[in-house]
Enzyme design. Sequence first.
Site, PDB file in Angstrom:
ATOM      1  N   LYS A 149       0.833  -1.206   0.000  1.00  0.00           N
ATOM      2  CA  LYS A 149       0.000   0.000   0.000  1.00  0.00           C
ATOM      3  C   LYS A 149       0.868   1.257   0.000  1.00  0.00           C
ATOM      4  CE  LYS A 149      -4.159  -1.501   2.501  1.00  0.00           C
ATOM      5  NZ  LYS A 149      -4.898  -1.316   3.767  1.00  0.00           N
ATOM      6  N   LYS A 233       2.021 -10.806   8.944  1.00  0.00           N
ATOM      7  CA  LYS A 233       1.255  -9.858   8.129  1.00  0.00           C
ATOM      8  C   LYS A 233       1.188 -10.349   6.680  1.00  0.00           C
ATOM      9  CE  LYS A 233       0.326  -5.164   6.709  1.00  0.00           C
ATOM     10  NZ  LYS A 233       0.738  -3.764   6.571  1.00  0.00           N
ATOM     11  N   GLU A 243      -9.904 -13.549  -1.162  1.00  0.00           N
ATOM     12  CA  GLU A 243     -11.239 -13.018  -0.824  1.00  0.00           C
ATOM     13  C   GLU A 243     -11.834 -13.558   0.470  1.00  0.00           C
ATOM     14  OE1 GLU A 243     -13.014 -10.852  -3.055  1.00  0.00           O
ATOM     15  OE2 GLU A 243     -11.322 -10.812  -4.449  1.00  0.00           O
ATOM     16  N   HIS A 258      -8.214   4.484  16.392  1.00  0.00           N
ATOM     17  CA  HIS A 258      -8.470   5.630  15.512  1.00  0.00           C
ATOM     18  C   HIS A 258      -9.315   6.683  16.229  1.00  0.00           C
ATOM     19  CE1 HIS A 258      -7.572   2.930  11.813  1.00  0.00           C
ATOM     20  NE2 HIS A 258      -6.486   3.559  12.217  1.00  0.00           N
ATOM     21  N   HIS A 270       0.394   6.817  17.235  1.00  0.00           N
ATOM     22  CA  HIS A 270      -0.435   5.736  16.704  1.00  0.00           C
ATOM     23  C   HIS A 270      -0.288   4.466  17.548  1.00  0.00           C
ATOM     24  CE1 HIS A 270      -2.609   3.225  13.917  1.00  0.00           C
ATOM     25  NE2 HIS A 270      -1.558   2.411  13.800  1.00  0.00           N
TER      26      HIS A 270
HETATM   27  N1  LIG Z   1       1.684   1.331   3.903  1.00  0.00           N
HETATM   28  C1  LIG Z   1       1.279   0.699   4.989  1.00  0.00           C
HETATM   29  O1  LIG Z   1       0.833  -0.451   4.943  1.00  0.00           O
HETATM   30  C2  LIG Z   1       1.388   1.393   6.307  1.00  0.00           C
HETATM   31  C3  LIG Z   1       1.248   0.658   7.490  1.00  0.00           C
HETATM   32  C4  LIG Z   1       1.403   1.322   8.705  1.00  0.00           C
HETATM   33  C5  LIG Z   1       1.681   2.682   8.723  1.00  0.00           C
HETATM   34  N2  LIG Z   1       1.803   3.371   7.551  1.00  0.00           N
HETATM   35  C6  LIG Z   1       2.096   4.816   7.545  1.00  0.00           C
HETATM   36  O2  LIG Z   1       3.353   5.025   8.156  1.00  0.00           O
HETATM   37  C7  LIG Z   1       3.384   6.358   8.654  1.00  0.00           C
HETATM   38  C8  LIG Z   1       4.043   6.356  10.005  1.00  0.00           C
HETATM   39  O3  LIG Z   1       5.330   5.799   9.872  1.00  0.00           O
HETATM   40  P1  LIG Z   1       6.470   6.059  10.954  1.00  0.00           P
HETATM   41  O4  LIG Z   1       5.931   5.828  12.298  1.00  0.00           O
HETATM   42  O5  LIG Z   1       7.639   5.312  10.488  1.00  0.00           O
HETATM   43  O6  LIG Z   1       6.668   7.651  10.854  1.00  0.00           O
HETATM   44  P2  LIG Z   1       7.813   8.578  10.193  1.00  0.00           P
HETATM   45  O7  LIG Z   1       8.172   8.095   8.851  1.00  0.00           O
HETATM   46  O8  LIG Z   1       7.323   9.959  10.325  1.00  0.00           O
HETATM   47  O9  LIG Z   1       9.058   8.367  11.172  1.00  0.00           O
HETATM   48  C9  LIG Z   1       8.965   8.785  12.519  1.00  0.00           C
HETATM   49  C10 LIG Z   1      10.123   9.734  12.879  1.00  0.00           C
HETATM   50  O10 LIG Z   1      11.325   8.976  13.041  1.00  0.00           O
HETATM   51  C11 LIG Z   1      12.370   9.560  12.266  1.00  0.00           C
HETATM   52  N3  LIG Z   1      13.269   8.445  11.939  1.00  0.00           N
HETATM   53  C12 LIG Z   1      13.041   7.456  11.049  1.00  0.00           C
HETATM   54  N4  LIG Z   1      13.972   6.504  11.159  1.00  0.00           N
HETATM   55  C13 LIG Z   1      14.836   6.905  12.119  1.00  0.00           C
HETATM   56  C14 LIG Z   1      15.991   6.320  12.722  1.00  0.00           C
HETATM   57  N5  LIG Z   1      16.410   5.097  12.373  1.00  0.00           N
HETATM   58  N6  LIG Z   1      16.629   7.021  13.676  1.00  0.00           N
HETATM   59  C15 LIG Z   1      16.158   8.227  14.085  1.00  0.00           C
HETATM   60  N7  LIG Z   1      15.051   8.801  13.587  1.00  0.00           N
HETATM   61  C16 LIG Z   1      14.399   8.143  12.625  1.00  0.00           C
HETATM   62  C17 LIG Z   1      11.669  10.231  11.129  1.00  0.00           C
HETATM   63  O11 LIG Z   1      12.444  11.246  10.565  1.00  0.00           O
HETATM   64  C18 LIG Z   1      10.413  10.770  11.825  1.00  0.00           C
HETATM   65  O12 LIG Z   1      10.726  11.972  12.479  1.00  0.00           O
HETATM   66  C19 LIG Z   1       1.962   6.856   8.677  1.00  0.00           C
HETATM   67  O13 LIG Z   1       1.791   7.824   7.673  1.00  0.00           O
HETATM   68  C20 LIG Z   1       1.136   5.620   8.367  1.00  0.00           C
HETATM   69  O14 LIG Z   1      -0.050   5.921   7.662  1.00  0.00           O
HETATM   70  C21 LIG Z   1       1.670   2.743   6.362  1.00  0.00           C
HETATM   71 ZN   LIG Z   2      -1.544   0.432  13.077  1.00  0.00          ZN
END
Ligand SMILES: NC(=O)c1ccc[n+]([C@@H]2O[C@H](COP(=O)([O-])OP(=O)(O)OC[C@H]3O[C@@H](n4cnc5c(N)ncnc54)[C@H](O)[C@@H]3O)[C@@H](O)[C@H]2O)c1
Ligand SMILES: [Zn+2]
Length: 367
Positions: A149, A233, A243, A258, A270
Amino acid sequence: VTPAASLSPEPSPIEVRHALGSYPVYVEPGVLGRFPELVARHVPGRRLALLTDTNVRPLPTRWGVPLPAVEAELAIPAGEASKTRERWSELSDALLARRLGRDTALVLLGGGVVGDLGGFVAATYLRGIPYVQVPTTLLAMLDASVGGKTAVDTPHGKNLIGAFHPPAAVIVDPRVLATLPEREFRSGLAEAVKHGLIADRAYFDWIVASAAAIGARDPDTLAQLVRRSVEIKAAVVSEDERETGRRAILNAGHTIAHALEQASGYALAHGEAVAIGLVTECRLAESLGLAEPGIAAAVAGLLERLGLPTALPGFSPDRLLEAMAADKKNRGARIRFALPVSIGAMAPGEGWTVAVLEPAIEDILHP
Ligand SMILES: NC(=O)c1ccc[n+]([C@@H]2O[C@H](COP(=O)([O-])OP(=O)(O)OC[C@H]3O[C@@H](n4cnc5c(N)ncnc54)[C@H](O)[C@@H]3O)[C@@H](O)[C@H]2O)c1
Ligand SMILES: [Zn+2]
């Protein structure tokens, strides 16, 4: 003479099967020592553009990780606020301005924001180019890297514009988690507990037994954690392609999460909202007589050991119910939940969700 077997072994990736093409997920401490080589193997002969965010861009030097040779380097401001159509448009234009053609591949180095946004750029650039994903947050490693996704947010809601576009390969090096802020790290753990709860009691018990090593970010323990979560997952998502609707079990804890995120104005992370959501939905399953008694306490006990919150904050049940009723997954006056029957097994319900009347929900929403 050193036996060949003790030299840096070939990492054996997990194969994630996807209707749009299967791809390997490498999960090994130190695997990013071979970052340029693995990129060249999975997107051979392609010109490369690297996308990171402003926090992640300087980190490869600190991790001691070599970067592949790239023709363009793009960095978005760190944070969810970058997951917009405006950034998608800027990034696409930046690639066009560099005259990068269909022989280009993207390398996405960062958390879920870089992955979702960069994946959507790859899905649409010149009608679709491949990308290699290198998740650097725990959440991106064990959740966002599976399922294909990609998306951006809109003023109407999160992830509403996007595409299914699986990566060519995913490379996970748990050593990069050493620099991740504590709150981000713990947040990702909530999804691992969810994976144990929905599909694998032995994994849940292993997390309990490994809680100290996990908290200390031992790279080998984190590699085992990410591998099992990715396998779970991937299995659920690929079953869903036949399906069965089983993908809905990945929403465990999320109906309430949420609502909590929304009610808190996104002050709750989250994963924190998911932790509280998992425990509250387990209490709901117990109160409906669906789940074995004690499941909520067991889940809460583990989440607390991992440093996550489990108690409902003082929002009024009305406010939470209102947020849930607006949730797009719901039909009619009841609200649908993915509920457990025991640790490792979910209620089949109808399409793996159970419709619950509002009064029954309200009863368990009092803090
Ligand atoms: N595509 C999917 O199936 C799916 C599933 C779950 C979540 N998501 C999406 O993921 C997003 C959240 O992802 P996230 O929690 O990774 O957030 P993010 O990408 O914003 O990362 C969180 C923070 O950590 C920092 N960071 C990243 N790696 C680091 C590291 N190794 N060391 C230090 N800092 C680091 C980033 O710069 C950011 O400030 C949401 O937008 C959510 O919708 C997508
Ligand atoms: Zn989640």
